[in-house]
Design a protein around this motif. Structure first.
Motif, PDB file in Angstrom:
ATOM      1  N   THR A  42       0.841  -1.193   0.000  1.00 51.03           N
ATOM      2  CA  THR A  42       0.000   0.000   0.000  1.00 51.03           C
ATOM      3  C   THR A  42       0.877   1.244   0.000  1.00 51.03           C
ATOM      4  OG1 THR A  42      -0.130   0.053   2.425  1.00 51.03           O
ATOM      5  CG2 THR A  42      -1.878  -1.148   1.238  1.00 51.03           C
ATOM      6  N   ILE A  43       0.305   2.346  -0.466  1.00 50.23           N
ATOM      7  CA  ILE A  43       1.002   3.628  -0.440  1.00 50.23           C
ATOM      8  C   ILE A  43       0.151   4.621   0.326  1.00 50.23           C
ATOM      9  CG2 ILE A  43       2.302   3.246  -2.554  1.00 50.23           C
ATOM     10  CD1 ILE A  43       0.258   5.015  -4.011  1.00 50.23           C
ATOM     11  N   ARG A  44       0.822   5.644   0.877  1.00 53.23           N
ATOM     12  CA  ARG A  44       0.124   6.629   1.695  1.00 53.23           C
ATOM     13  C   ARG A  44      -0.517   7.698   0.811  1.00 53.23           C
ATOM     14  NH1 ARG A  44       4.170   8.266   4.661  1.00 53.23           N
ATOM     15  NH2 ARG A  44       3.828   6.787   6.354  1.00 53.23           N
ATOM     16  N   ALA A  45      -1.819   7.934   1.051  1.00 51.50           N
ATOM     17  CA  ALA A  45      -2.537   9.010   0.369  1.00 51.50           C
ATOM     18  C   ALA A  45      -2.832  10.105   1.386  1.00 51.50           C
ATOM     19  CB  ALA A  45      -3.816   8.457  -0.263  1.00 51.50           C
ATOM     20  N   ALA A  46      -3.867  10.897   1.156  1.00 50.11           N
ATOM     21  CA  ALA A  46      -4.183  12.014   2.042  1.00 50.11           C
ATOM     22  C   ALA A  46      -4.488  11.526   3.452  1.00 50.11           C
ATOM     23  CB  ALA A  46      -5.376  12.797   1.490  1.00 50.11           C
ATOM     24  N   ASN A  47      -4.031  12.298   4.423  1.00 50.29           N
ATOM     25  CA  ASN A  47      -4.321  12.034   5.835  1.00 50.29           C
ATOM     26  C   ASN A  47      -3.908  10.634   6.270  1.00 50.29           C
ATOM     27  OD1 ASN A  47      -5.605  14.631   6.049  1.00 50.29           O
ATOM     28  ND2 ASN A  47      -7.365  13.747   4.981  1.00 50.29           N
ATOM     29  N   ASP A  48      -2.819  10.153   5.682  1.00 48.74           N
ATOM     30  CA  ASP A  48      -2.237   8.856   6.014  1.00 48.74           C
ATOM     31  C   ASP A  48      -3.135   7.672   5.660  1.00 48.74           C
ATOM     32  OD1 ASP A  48       0.127   9.958   6.910  1.00 48.74           O
ATOM     33  OD2 ASP A  48      -0.560  10.125   8.983  1.00 48.74           O
ATOM     34  N   ALA A  49      -4.158   7.894   4.841  1.00 52.51           N
ATOM     35  CA  ALA A  49      -4.959   6.767   4.348  1.00 52.51           C
ATOM     36  C   ALA A  49      -4.086   5.907   3.447  1.00 52.51           C
ATOM     37  CB  ALA A  49      -6.172   7.279   3.582  1.00 52.51           C
ATOM     38  N   GLU A  50      -4.357   4.607   3.412  1.00 54.29           N
ATOM     39  CA  GLU A  50      -3.557   3.689   2.616  1.00 54.29           C
ATOM     40  C   GLU A  50      -4.325   3.280   1.351  1.00 54.29           C
ATOM     41  OE1 GLU A  50      -0.434   2.687   3.319  1.00 54.29           O
ATOM     42  OE2 GLU A  50      -0.363   3.872   5.156  1.00 54.29           O
ATOM     43  N   ARG A  51      -3.611   3.239   0.230  1.00 52.61           N
ATOM     44  CA  ARG A  51      -4.183   2.777  -1.030  1.00 52.61           C
ATOM     45  C   ARG A  51      -3.354   1.608  -1.557  1.00 52.61           C
ATOM     46  NH1 ARG A  51      -4.934   7.308  -5.431  1.00 52.61           N
ATOM     47  NH2 ARG A  51      -6.150   5.621  -6.382  1.00 52.61           N
ATOM     48  N   SER A  52      -4.002   0.655  -2.154  1.00 48.27           N
ATOM     49  CA  SER A  52      -3.297  -0.464  -2.775  1.00 48.27           C
ATOM     50  C   SER A  52      -2.483   0.043  -3.953  1.00 48.27           C
ATOM     51  CB  SER A  52      -4.303  -1.514  -3.251  1.00 48.27           C
ATOM     52  OG  SER A  52      -3.721  -2.377  -4.208  1.00 48.27           O
ATOM     53  N   ALA A  53      -1.181  -0.265  -3.956  1.00 49.69           N
ATOM     54  CA  ALA A  53      -0.320   0.167  -5.054  1.00 49.69           C
ATOM     55  C   ALA A  53      -0.793  -0.417  -6.381  1.00 49.69           C
ATOM     56  CB  ALA A  53       1.129  -0.230  -4.777  1.00 49.69           C
TER      57      ALA A  53
ATOM     58  N   ALA B 142     -12.639  23.637  -6.970  1.00 55.56           N
ATOM     59  CA  ALA B 142     -13.190  22.356  -6.520  1.00 55.56           C
ATOM     60  C   ALA B 142     -12.102  21.286  -6.474  1.00 55.56           C
ATOM     61  CB  ALA B 142     -14.321  21.925  -7.453  1.00 55.56           C
ATOM     62  N   PHE B 143     -11.180  21.315  -7.462  1.00 59.73           N
ATOM     63  CA  PHE B 143     -10.095  20.329  -7.463  1.00 59.73           C
ATOM     64  C   PHE B 143      -9.239  20.469  -6.209  1.00 59.73           C
ATOM     65  CE2 PHE B 143      -5.682  19.204  -8.188  1.00 59.73           C
ATOM     66  CZ  PHE B 143      -5.786  17.914  -8.670  1.00 59.73           C
ATOM     67  N   TRP B 144      -8.803  21.701  -5.898  1.00 66.56           N
ATOM     68  CA  TRP B 144      -7.914  21.877  -4.751  1.00 66.56           C
ATOM     69  C   TRP B 144      -8.626  21.563  -3.444  1.00 66.56           C
ATOM     70  CZ3 TRP B 144      -3.393  21.281  -6.184  1.00 66.56           C
ATOM     71  CH2 TRP B 144      -2.879  21.875  -7.336  1.00 66.56           C
ATOM     72  N   GLU B 145      -9.891  21.873  -3.368  1.00 64.56           N
ATOM     73  CA  GLU B 145     -10.645  21.557  -2.150  1.00 64.56           C
ATOM     74  C   GLU B 145     -10.687  20.049  -1.915  1.00 64.56           C
ATOM     75  OE1 GLU B 145     -12.267  22.618   1.293  1.00 64.56           O
ATOM     76  OE2 GLU B 145     -11.689  24.089  -0.243  1.00 64.56           O
ATOM     77  N   ALA B 146     -10.810  19.288  -3.003  1.00 67.23           N
ATOM     78  CA  ALA B 146     -10.942  17.834  -2.880  1.00 67.23           C
ATOM     79  C   ALA B 146      -9.605  17.106  -2.861  1.00 67.23           C
ATOM     80  CB  ALA B 146     -11.799  17.298  -4.034  1.00 67.23           C
ATOM     81  N   HIS B 147      -8.571  17.664  -3.535  1.00 66.68           N
ATOM     82  CA  HIS B 147      -7.390  16.851  -3.810  1.00 66.68           C
ATOM     83  C   HIS B 147      -6.047  17.447  -3.384  1.00 66.68           C
ATOM     84  CE1 HIS B 147      -9.916  14.101  -6.019  1.00 66.68           C
ATOM     85  NE2 HIS B 147     -10.338  15.080  -6.809  1.00 66.68           N
ATOM     86  N   ALA B 148      -6.026  18.586  -2.715  1.00 67.61           N
ATOM     87  CA  ALA B 148      -4.737  19.182  -2.321  1.00 67.61           C
ATOM     88  C   ALA B 148      -3.930  18.237  -1.449  1.00 67.61           C
ATOM     89  CB  ALA B 148      -4.965  20.510  -1.606  1.00 67.61           C
ATOM     90  N   ASP B 149      -4.568  17.619  -0.460  1.00 68.07           N
ATOM     91  CA  ASP B 149      -3.839  16.706   0.431  1.00 68.07           C
ATOM     92  C   ASP B 149      -3.345  15.474  -0.315  1.00 68.07           C
ATOM     93  OD1 ASP B 149      -4.228  18.423   2.554  1.00 68.07           O
ATOM     94  OD2 ASP B 149      -5.928  17.322   3.384  1.00 68.07           O
ATOM     95  N   ASP B 150      -4.176  14.948  -1.234  1.00 68.61           N
ATOM     96  CA  ASP B 150      -3.750  13.780  -2.016  1.00 68.61           C
ATOM     97  C   ASP B 150      -2.556  14.119  -2.892  1.00 68.61           C
ATOM     98  OD1 ASP B 150      -5.132  11.448  -1.392  1.00 68.61           O
ATOM     99  OD2 ASP B 150      -6.877  12.004  -2.584  1.00 68.61           O
ATOM    100  N   LEU B 151      -2.609  15.286  -3.541  1.00 69.95           N
ATOM    101  CA  LEU B 151      -1.498  15.660  -4.416  1.00 69.95           C
ATOM    102  C   LEU B 151      -0.206  15.791  -3.621  1.00 69.95           C
ATOM    103  CD1 LEU B 151      -0.487  16.371  -7.227  1.00 69.95           C
ATOM    104  CD2 LEU B 151      -1.043  18.756  -6.746  1.00 69.95           C
ATOM    105  N   ALA B 152      -0.289  16.439  -2.458  1.00 70.45           N
ATOM    106  CA  ALA B 152       0.918  16.573  -1.628  1.00 70.45           C
ATOM    107  C   ALA B 152       1.458  15.208  -1.236  1.00 70.45           C
ATOM    108  CB  ALA B 152       0.597  17.403  -0.387  1.00 70.45           C
ATOM    109  N   ALA B 153       0.574  14.303  -0.809  1.00 69.56           N
ATOM    110  CA  ALA B 153       1.019  12.975  -0.361  1.00 69.56           C
ATOM    111  C   ALA B 153       1.669  12.188  -1.487  1.00 69.56           C
ATOM    112  CB  ALA B 153      -0.169  12.199   0.218  1.00 69.56           C
ATOM    113  N   HIS B 154       1.067  12.232  -2.682  1.00 66.74           N
ATOM    114  CA  HIS B 154       1.612  11.435  -3.790  1.00 66.74           C
ATOM    115  C   HIS B 154       2.848  12.091  -4.410  1.00 66.74           C
ATOM    116  CE1 HIS B 154      -1.454   8.421  -3.586  1.00 66.74           C
ATOM    117  NE2 HIS B 154      -2.423   9.272  -3.824  1.00 66.74           N
ATOM    118  N   ALA B 155       2.849  13.417  -4.511  1.00 65.75           N
ATOM    119  CA  ALA B 155       4.022  14.094  -5.070  1.00 65.75           C
ATOM    120  C   ALA B 155       5.238  13.869  -4.189  1.00 65.75           C
ATOM    121  CB  ALA B 155       3.739  15.594  -5.221  1.00 65.75           C
ATOM    122  N   ILE B 156       5.057  13.999  -2.885  1.00 63.27           N
ATOM    123  CA  ILE B 156       6.167  13.790  -1.952  1.00 63.27           C
ATOM    124  C   ILE B 156       6.507  12.304  -1.866  1.00 63.27           C
ATOM    125  CG2 ILE B 156       6.845  13.984   0.472  1.00 63.27           C
ATOM    126  CD1 ILE B 156       5.093  16.581   0.537  1.00 63.27           C
TER     127      ILE B 156
END
Length: 393
Positions: free
Chosen positions: A129-140, A216-230
């Motif tokens: 799994t990989i870390r997404a927004a707020n430390d949620a885990e997603r299947s790679a 709307a994109f940033w409201e929904a996905h800013a945390d996800d983008l930060a988690a995946h980019a980093i």
């Protein structure tokens, strides 16, 4: 002296720490070793690339080798300066060469490679799994599957997918030979699965941005983008692959799993260093990313898209909660100037320096070699602030 030679000297003289290369290797001897590693790498890598890319003509394959070989072998040789084993340095270079090849093919829209990586992860890292927004885990593996499902192109030729998949097999074969079987399982997770799946998530978010209203994109996905980019930087796994060379010479060193079981070391790599390296990479790439037509793809880059929610997500990812610091950082991003960029880079340099300085003494006692290599990889990441044009040979 070639551009590559000058860049290696830039790494050795990088100002981030200033003491990462105490050995002060003689450049003449190093250059001779690097040439040997490069020759061995090309001998091993050429048949892999030819087999993986039957849809390309030989001239295109040779161009890929020219683009991949010098940077990959220089990276490994310059980080692992104490290692003289040409064969093992070349083997590690092959691992990184395959990662870079897969990543560049997928970034260029090659669905056959996406499908091959998906199958590789299902076979070798089904539970990763990989870390997404707020430390949620997603299947790679599922992340790659989502990219395939969302693709607006015909399904790739199964024969081409098989060819791409055969090229990935050397990673699963090489890693156990470079280190212990237990360490090899860790390395399949990071950097291999982590790097490729976070990259897939980034491509999907970039496409979603193009199709969405920005607010709307940033409201929904800013945390996800930060988690995946980093997260796509994968410092811990990158260091671990090079560290396997040192464990091969000194089996008494702690295993990779033992090193990364330290919360302080894991946080340093996965939070502070990954975030700083992402900033170093993006500041150098911002001009190229502003003109997606030049490369045929669009990539989100925090320097080109400094939304306040994204900047705040980056800063909180590294533990900065002070609203004044976040506001100053946002202002520097929005300046879109060399002075602002320099302050941002300097702020993240301070973050990694402080993180290193705060490590407990027992981390240096137990994982000193790993941390030394981590510092060197930070120095190499800092050179990315020069941008891709400067790094191209």
């Amino acid at each position: 002296m070639t551009k590559l030679d000058r860049l290696i000297e830039e790494v050795w003289r990088s100002p981030v720490f200033g003491d990462s290369y105490r050995c002060a290797a003689r450049y003449g001897a190093f250059a001779e070793k690097m040439q040997g590693v490069h020759s061995c790498f090309i001998e091993r890598f050429r048949p892999i690339v030819r087999g993986a890319l039957p849809d390309l003509d030989p001239a295109q394959v040779e161009r890929i080798l020219r683009q991949t070989g010098p940077k990959t072998t220089a990276f490994c040789s310059a980080i692992a300066v104490e290692i003289d084993d040409i064969e093992r340095l070349a083997a590690v270079s092959v691992v990184f060469g395959l990662l870079f090849l897969c990543d560049s093919l997928m970034d260029d829209g090659d669905l056959a490679t996406v499908a091959a990586v998906h199958r590789f992860l299902e076979a070798h890292a089904p539970d990763m799994t990989i870390r997404a927004a707020n430390d949620a885990e997603r299947s790679a593996s599922l992340v790659l599957g989502c990219e395939l499902d969302a693709a607006r192109a015909p399904s790739p030729d199964p024969a081409i997918v098989e060819a791409r998949l055969r090229a990935l097999t050397p990673m699963a074969d090489l890693l156990p030979r470079l280190t212990s079987p237990d360490d090899a399982r860790v390395l399949i997770g990071s950097p291999v699965a982590g790097f490729l799946s976070h990259g897939s998530a980034m491509r999907q978010l970039s496409q979603r941005y193009l199709e969405s209203e920005a607010d709307a994109f940033w409201e929904a996905h800013a945390d996800d983008l930060a988690a995946h980019a980093i997260g796509s930087i994968q410092t811990a796994g990158t260091v671990a692959v090079v560290y396997s060379l040192y464990r091969g010479a000194r089996p008494e060193l702690p295993t990779i799993e033992q090193v990364l079981s330290s919360p302080a070391v894991a946080r340093l790599c996965e939070r502070l260093v990954d975030a700083a390296a992402r900033i170093f990479d993006d500041v150098g790439d911002q001009d190229a990313d502003r003109d997606p037509g030049a490369r045929g793809r669009f990539d989100l880059n925090i320097f080109n898209h400094p939304d306040r929610r994204l900047v705040a997500s980056y800063m909180r990812f590294v533990g900065v909660e002070d609203e004044d610091v976040i506001a100053r950082t946002l202002a520097d991003f929005q300046l879109d100037s060399r002075a602002g960029d320099a302050r941002i880079v300097g702020r993240f340099v301070d973050i990694v320096r402080d993180g290193m300085a705060r490590l407990p003494a027992e981390c240096w006692r137990d994982a000193g070699v790993f941390l030394m290599l981590c510092k060197r990889i930070i120095e190499s990441g800092y050179v990315n602030t020069l941008g891709d044009a400067a790094l191209a040979e």
